[in-house]
Write an enzyme that holds these catalytic residues in place. Structure first.
Site, mmCIF file in Angstrom:
data_model
loop_
_atom_site.group_PDB
_atom_site.id
_atom_site.type_symbol
_atom_site.label_atom_id
_atom_site.label_comp_id
_atom_site.label_asym_id
_atom_site.label_seq_id
_atom_site.Cartn_x
_atom_site.Cartn_y
_atom_site.Cartn_z
ATOM 1 N N ASP A 102 -13.624 59.963 67.094
ATOM 2 C CA ASP A 102 -12.453 59.338 66.472
ATOM 3 C C ASP A 102 -12.878 58.851 65.092
ATOM 4 O OD1 ASP A 102 -10.012 58.127 66.004
ATOM 5 O OD2 ASP A 102 -9.884 57.269 68.006
ATOM 6 N N ASP A 203 -7.659 59.510 62.503
ATOM 7 C CA ASP A 203 -6.727 58.390 62.604
ATOM 8 C C ASP A 203 -5.815 58.332 61.383
ATOM 9 O OD1 ASP A 203 -6.101 55.817 64.093
ATOM 10 O OD2 ASP A 203 -6.645 54.989 62.140
ATOM 11 N N GLU A 245 -3.723 62.517 63.606
ATOM 12 C CA GLU A 245 -2.701 61.563 64.024
ATOM 13 C C GLU A 245 -1.707 61.393 62.881
ATOM 14 O OE1 GLU A 245 -2.279 56.985 65.680
ATOM 15 O OE2 GLU A 245 -3.613 57.426 64.004
ATOM 16 N N HIS A 317 -4.640 54.697 73.679
ATOM 17 C CA HIS A 317 -5.105 53.317 73.539
ATOM 18 C C HIS A 317 -4.101 52.422 72.837
ATOM 19 C CE1 HIS A 317 -5.979 55.286 69.771
ATOM 20 N NE2 HIS A 317 -6.086 54.104 69.194
ATOM 21 N N ASP A 318 -3.096 52.997 72.178
ATOM 22 C CA ASP A 318 -2.084 52.220 71.458
ATOM 23 C C ASP A 318 -0.766 52.114 72.218
ATOM 24 O OD1 ASP A 318 -3.525 51.527 69.185
ATOM 25 O OD2 ASP A 318 -3.041 53.383 68.153
#
Length: 542
Positions: A102, A203, A245, A317-318
């Site tokens: 990530d 990200d 993302e 995770h969000d």
């Protein structure tokens, strides 16, 4: 096992996201670590995944749980050492599992040495690594707000300047217009590629070409130029996967991001489907309207077919746990978790399973002082200060808060769910006594084995990768049904989104189709609560 030296190997793959802080603690500090991930690789190999999307493990002050990186080429000490990381890459590869790092390229931590140098003086070589504007203490360059609340500008008195940050003040944005910034990031990516990682999840990558003077954050004018250069200069090893993302992506933009020529990214993370059950902000929760969800998936499935590639996900995770969000985390937790999995994995794209999703893990409700997430804390303070009743604020947090996904992985029914020997950094969900990996592995009808079967089917039948998509019953508010077709294969996926028994007639051409998978014992007739069925036809079986 997939040949990961070949371009496009990820089209047949299934990835699994690990949030290291919450996966497995081995040193008794209540925080997950890299040795803990290594200790669970056999579990992941049994599940059948091909890659691990590893949330950030870099050195970080953890203002935003690791998405504020202070050193891209060092490991956050509570997670382990670089030697641990290198061992994880090797041990995963032995099991046919690639590590997808990530990577945050939009901003760094304010504790990164680049920013520490940048704020020393306007003449420092690193000053232009970040986005600065002149100003007075009481007058920011404009009224832009940060994602986590407050102004997007922070004043540095001795410079007489503001720096720009789309997220927290401790996350200053990098200046991608500076070629030296880009080259420094490319060198870092080549560093990790040299260690054998399989690729990168990027990200908020759609925000790197920001133009804050015009209040442009996503999809700035140089975005695709930057992405093409990134692909050409950083993703130099054949077979490296890149996942972007992009909260702002629509179908047309996604075609550019994931063009099959490989000029930009391998695939895109887009979030249109995830935003359908909210009104305005994500905290304003409304019921899911199933026809809207079906239209959304239909648009993406047909829009990217043969001209782009999508990721398939519901949890990360969000986001809150999908079984609590669109399923039924009570009496039909197992059935609805399986149904949602069948609905998603039957589509074209690369599926991502978030840790615990394969167990049907659910949301949690905590007292406000036990939440850790910065976004939750800021929301609570801002909304209660405006006079919003506390119970209303908490209701939003229970439904949408990011800590729902970050509670420790539930391995056993023992102390702290087998995650740690001590009290963890975030409380364990109380339902761990029944919802845990050990129990799932003992139950042949568990959600775990349903996911295992879905993963195996995607590898066995080319139609999952190649088939076209046709939505059935578009206005039905209870059933999500679609078909996938190639010249030789045909697939029918039927999902009941309700706790009711509903009549359903299969299309005539699937009357003699083989039932590949169901979350109930095989049977015909009405669809049972949250029932999912996947039927298969080929030239040989017709």
């Amino acid at each position: 096992m997939l040949d990961k030296t070949k371009r496009g190997w990820w089209k047949s793959a299934v990835f699994y996201q690990i949030y290291p802080k919450s996966f497995q603690d081995t040193n008794g500090d209540g925080v997950g670590d890299i040795p803990g991930i290594i200790s669970r690789l056999d579990y992941l190999e049994q599940l059948g995944i091909d890659g691990i999307w590893l949330s950030p493990v870099y050195e970080s002050p953890q203002e935003d749980n690791g998405y504020d990186i202070s050193d891209y080429e060092a490991i956050y000490p509570p997670f382990g050492t670089m030697e641990d990381m290198e061992k994880l890459i090797r041990e995963a590869e032995k099991r046919g599992i690639s590590i997808i790092m990530d990577l945050v390229l939009n901003h760094t931590s304010d504790e990164h040495r680049w920013f520490q140098e940048a704020r020393k003086s306007r003449d420092n070589p690193y000053h232009d690594f970040y986005v600065w504007r002149d100003g007075r203490p009481d007058c920011p360059p404009n009224d832009m707000r940060g994602v986590f609340g407050g102004s997007a500008w922070t004043y540095v008195p001795h410079l007489g300047q503001y720096y720009f940050h789309q997220f927290a003040a401790k996350q200053p944005d990098l200046n991608w217009d500076n070629p030296a910034v880009r080259e420094a990031l490319y060198q870092m990516i080549r560093f990790w590629a040299g260690k054998g990682v399989g690729g990168f999840r990027l990200d908020v990558i759609d925000q790197i070409a920001k133009v804050p003077d015009e209040k442009i954050t996503a999809n700035g004018p140089r975005l695709h130029e930057f992405l093409r250069e990134l692909s050409e200069k950083a993703f130099v090893r054949e077979g490296l996967v890149s996942v972007g993302e992009a909260w702002s992506a629509d179908v047309e933009r996604a075609k550019q991001f994931s063009n099959p020529d490989g000029s930009e990214l391998s695939m895109v993370f887009q979030f249109e489907h995830i935003c359908l059950d909210q009104k305005g902000e994500k905290w304003d929760v409304i019921p899911l309207h199933l026809p809207a969800l079906k239209r959304c998936f239909d648009r993406w499935q047909r829009g990217l077919h043969n001209c782009g590639w999508n990721s398939l996900f519901m949890d990360n995770h969000d986001l809150p746990r999908i079984v609590s969000r669109w399923g039924n985390d009570g009496a039909y937790r197992v059935e609805s978790a399986k149904m949602l999995a069948a609905m998603l994995h039957g589509m074209q794209g690369t599926p991502y399973i978030y840790q615990g999703e394969e167990l049907g893990m659910t949301n949690i409700r905590l007292p406000i002082d036990q939440y850790v997430d910065l976004e939750i804390k800021n929301l609570y303070q801002e909304r209660t200060a405006r006079g919003v009743p506390e119970e209303e604020v908490l209701r939003s947090i229970y439904a949408r808060g990011r800590d729902n996904a970050r509670t420790p992985m539930q391995w056993t029914d023992g102390d702290q769910a087998g995650f740690s020997d001590v009290r963890p950094w975030l409380p364990v969900n109380p339902n761990y006594k029944t919802v845990n990996a050990a129990a799932a592995l003992e139950d042949p009808d568990s959600t775990f084995y349903f996911y295992q079967k879905l993963i195996a089917l995607r590898k066995q039948y080319p139609i999952f990768q190649d088939g076209s998509f046709t939505l059935l019953l578009p206005e039905d508010e209870q059933i999500f049904a679609y078909r996938r077709d190639t010249e030789k294969e045909h697939l029918l996926v039927v999902c009941n989104f309700t706790p009711d028994t509903i009549p359903f007639d299969r299309p005539a051409e699937f009357e003699n189709a083989r039932l590949l998978l169901s979350n109930y014992e095989q049977g015909t007739g009405p669809l049972r609560p949250y029932e999912a069925q996947i039927y298969y036809l080929s030239e040989e079986t017709q």
